[in-house]
Design a protein around this motif. Structure first.
Motif, PDB file in Angstrom:
ATOM      1  N   VAL A 149       0.846  -1.190   0.000  1.00  0.00           N
ATOM      2  CA  VAL A 149       0.000   0.000   0.000  1.00  0.00           C
ATOM      3  C   VAL A 149       0.884   1.243   0.000  1.00  0.00           C
ATOM      4  N   HIS A 150       0.559   2.192  -0.864  1.00  0.00           N
ATOM      5  CA  HIS A 150       1.317   3.445  -0.914  1.00  0.00           C
ATOM      6  C   HIS A 150       0.787   4.380   0.161  1.00  0.00           C
ATOM      7  N   VAL A 151       1.542   4.528   1.252  1.00  0.00           N
ATOM      8  CA  VAL A 151       1.106   5.390   2.354  1.00  0.00           C
ATOM      9  C   VAL A 151       1.821   6.728   2.285  1.00  0.00           C
ATOM     10  N   LYS A 152       1.140   7.759   2.775  1.00  0.00           N
ATOM     11  CA  LYS A 152       1.697   9.112   2.774  1.00  0.00           C
ATOM     12  C   LYS A 152       1.677   9.683   4.186  1.00  0.00           C
ATOM     13  N   HIS A 153       2.685  10.475   4.487  1.00  0.00           N
ATOM     14  CA  HIS A 153       2.787  11.113   5.799  1.00  0.00           C
ATOM     15  C   HIS A 153       1.870  12.327   5.852  1.00  0.00           C
ATOM     16  N   PHE A 154       1.195  12.553   7.012  1.00  0.00           N
ATOM     17  CA  PHE A 154       0.362  13.746   7.104  1.00  0.00           C
ATOM     18  C   PHE A 154       0.487  14.492   8.427  1.00  0.00           C
ATOM     19  N   GLY A 155       1.193  13.969   9.419  1.00  0.00           N
ATOM     20  CA  GLY A 155       1.277  14.723  10.657  1.00  0.00           C
ATOM     21  C   GLY A 155       2.211  14.122  11.686  1.00  0.00           C
ATOM     22  N   VAL A 156       2.648  14.983  12.614  1.00  0.00           N
ATOM     23  CA  VAL A 156       3.458  14.570  13.756  1.00  0.00           C
ATOM     24  C   VAL A 156       2.680  14.903  15.017  1.00  0.00           C
ATOM     25  N   TYR A 157       2.623  13.967  15.965  1.00  0.00           N
ATOM     26  CA  TYR A 157       1.841  14.147  17.187  1.00  0.00           C
ATOM     27  C   TYR A 157       2.773  14.016  18.389  1.00  0.00           C
TER      28      TYR A 157
END
Length: 259
Positions: free
Chosen positions: A98-106
């Protein structure tokens, strides 16, 4: 002064480092809820969650055990957060490729009862076939797909409620600002089939109004009307078929929707 000289003066004990560094992954799909002959389809957005095992590998009570969570885990010293996301996804759910993308840092203080844990959040939206062979493994005792309404009634681990909310915003942007919707449609489709996909993430009247969207689809430069080609999949009356056209430059938002 060289780096070697500077490092001799550098005292690592002056700075506290985090207690852990993790990756979490939100994997969405769109599934047909209702698909009756001669009727418009009804589709729904679903998110894959794992149920954290009650005990860990040593048999001790697991942190946030028996709660539902996004797949994820600790990043190893020899990998990036993105690599860890893909590895943990496969280890806990069996899902791969699956091609996953980064969207945030918590990194909110107190987000994890184990200490100062920083996580990177990733997401993907994929056709259901990519999740058909999902199976709980490793730290997961169960793996299931849930609608957003169902998730509202689940006990979620850590700060995953916030992460999920932001992940929904990310896939909403993908569906409304790119041609990602074509991954959930047949090669040729009716306006109501495309409408059903988009309605999983928006209630904007530009899309939910049948007359408005029927007119809108005919004006979109990345969608081509197939002259003389109709179907009765979604209506007893023959309905016009369309297809996506590849374009290099797309004006955003492509469906003229505010969200």
């Amino acid at each position: 002064m060289t780096n070697e000289d500077a490092l001799k003066k550098y005292d690592v004990k002056k700075y506290r480092t985090p207690d852990g560094y993790t990756s979490d992954i939100a994997i969405f799909t769109i599934m047909t809820k209702e698909a009756e002959s001669y009727k418009k389809p009804v589709m729904e957005l679903k998110l894959m969650l794992i149920k954290r095992a009650a005990t860990n590998a040593e048999g001790h009570p697991n942190i946030e055990g028996d709660k539902w969570a996004l797949p994820g885990g600790f990043v190893q010293a020899n990998e990036t957060a993105l690599q860890a996301a893909k590895r943990e996804l496969q280890e806990e759910t069996g899902v791969q490729g699956v091609h996953v993308k980064h969207f945030g840092v918590y990194d909110r203080p107190g987000r994890d009862p184990r200490g100062w844990i920083i996580t990177n959040a990733h997401y993907a939206i994929v056709p259901e076939r990519h999740l058909m062979h999902r199976q709980a493994n490793d730290d997961a005792s169960e793996v299931e797909l849930f609608t957003l309404e169902e998730i509202n009634h689940l006990a979620l681990a850590f700060d995953h409620e916030d992460i999920i909310k932001h992940a929904v915003q990310a896939i909403t942007a993908d569906l409304l600002q790119t041609t990602a919707a074509k991954n959930f449609l047949p090669p040729t489709f009716t306006y109501s089939e495309l409408q059903a996909v988009l309605r999983t993430v928006t209630n904007d009247p530009v899309i939910t109004s049948d007359p408005a969207f029927s007119r809108k689809i005919k004006s979109l430069p990345f969608i081509e009307k197939l002259d003389g080609q109709t179907t009765t999949r979604t209506s007893k009356q023959p309905t016009q078929l369309f297809r996506f056209v590849e374009m290099e430059d797309i004006i955003k938002p492509i469906y003229s929707v505010k969200y």
